[in-house]
Design an enzyme around this catalytic site. Structure first.
Site, mmCIF file in Angstrom:
data_model
loop_
_atom_site.group_PDB
_atom_site.id
_atom_site.type_symbol
_atom_site.label_atom_id
_atom_site.label_comp_id
_atom_site.label_asym_id
_atom_site.label_seq_id
_atom_site.Cartn_x
_atom_site.Cartn_y
_atom_site.Cartn_z
ATOM 1 C CB SER A 179 -4.986 10.469 22.811
ATOM 2 O OG SER A 179 -4.933 9.590 21.705
ATOM 3 C CG HIS B 209 -2.185 13.415 20.945
ATOM 4 N ND1 HIS B 209 -1.003 14.126 20.821
ATOM 5 C CD2 HIS B 209 -1.886 12.137 20.626
ATOM 6 C CE1 HIS B 209 -0.036 13.305 20.451
ATOM 7 N NE2 HIS B 209 -0.548 12.082 20.323
ATOM 8 C CG ASP C 29 -2.012 9.019 18.680
ATOM 9 O OD1 ASP C 29 -0.897 9.564 18.709
ATOM 10 O OD2 ASP C 29 -2.681 8.778 19.706
ATOM 11 C CG MET D 51 -0.760 5.025 14.745
ATOM 12 S SD MET D 51 -1.028 3.899 16.134
ATOM 13 C CE MET D 51 -2.760 4.161 16.464
ATOM 14 C CG HIS E 206 2.159 11.290 17.638
ATOM 15 N ND1 HIS E 206 2.074 10.401 18.696
ATOM 16 C CD2 HIS E 206 3.391 11.098 17.100
ATOM 17 C CE1 HIS E 206 3.194 9.713 18.782
ATOM 18 N NE2 HIS E 206 4.003 10.103 17.815
ATOM 19 C CG MET F 204 3.101 7.340 15.926
ATOM 20 S SD MET F 204 2.337 6.394 17.270
ATOM 21 C CE MET F 204 0.716 7.162 17.319
ATOM 22 C CG MET G 147 6.657 8.084 21.530
ATOM 23 S SD MET G 147 4.890 8.498 21.613
ATOM 24 C CE MET G 147 4.157 6.902 21.987
ATOM 25 C CG ASP H 162 1.316 9.680 23.335
ATOM 26 O OD1 ASP H 162 0.545 9.008 24.039
ATOM 27 O OD2 ASP H 162 1.160 9.818 22.108
#
Length: 217
Positions: A8, A33, A35, A37, A66, A68, A138, A176
């Site tokens: 990540s 990975h 993320d 957000m 991913h 979020m 998660m 994760d």
């Protein structure tokens, strides 16, 4: 199932991000990975399309994106076009538009992943198991790196793998949150085969860390 490590970049040093991504490639890892957000679905704000498009130019890694974010359906096309290979979104964020979101991810040629928070029962993802390529459990509350693995999530991994086997699905189960050498062994034994790791990859020697988490000599 072969263990896949998905480092990540939330834990990477952005001053030398390009160099660290190259180190990930040389480590033998095949995933990266990313993320995303929005400060709404989770408290934190991270990077978006421009960062992904920028690093895509110089990397052949599988971009494991991913989301979020609230209402992920709005941005599927943009994330696909900027270089995502796998797009994972949260059941809690998509709500009644979950199936439509999965379909849109597939329409743009990406693999679809569906994620749930620690407090969401596995039974809520069962209706979608045959429609996605990956389930992300998660194992911390989403939004911040460096949290401790929530041990109660081990049972959720086992439950998800059992459901996949019940339906004859050789699907990926990703975890994760709080993944290190100790917890990597726990989640692999429970049925996970894709492990997201941030600080346990990027702190120290990236190649050695990846091999350690994968269980390689």
């Amino acid at each position: 199932m072969k263990t896949i490590i998905s480092p990540s970049i939330l834990a990477a040093d952005f001053n030398v991000l390009g160099q660290q991504i190259q180190a990930v490639e040389k480590s033998g890892a095949t995933y990266l990975h990313i993320d995303v957000m929005d400060g709404m679905f989770v408290p934190s704000i991270s990077f978006g399309m421009p960062v992904i498009a920028s690093i895509r130019k110089n990397s052949k890694l599988v971009f494991d994106v991913h989301l979020m974010i609230e209402e992920p359906l709005r941005y599927i096309e943009e994330f696909a076009k900027c270089g995502a290979d796998i797009i994972t979104f949260h059941l809690e964020a998509a709500k009644e538009r979950t199936e439509e979101t999965i379909d849109k991810i597939h329409d743009f040629g990406c693999k679809a992943g569906l994620s749930i928070k620690p407090g969401t029962p596995v039974s809520e993802i069962e209706p979608y198991l045959k429609k996605v390529e990956m389930i992300l459990i998660m194992t911390v509350e989403p939004g911040f790196g460096g949290q401790k693995y929530i041990s109660a999530c081990t049972e959720k991994i086992q439950e998800t793998r059992a459901l996949a086997e019940k339906y004859g699905l050789a699907m990926d189960i990703q975890v994760d949150g709080g993944i290190n050498e100790e917890t990597a062994s726990i989640v692999k034994a429970a049925g996970a085969n894709v492990l997201v790791a941030g600080s346990s990859v990027f702190k120290g020697d990236i190649r050695d860390n990846v091999r350690l988490l994968a269980g390689e000599e």
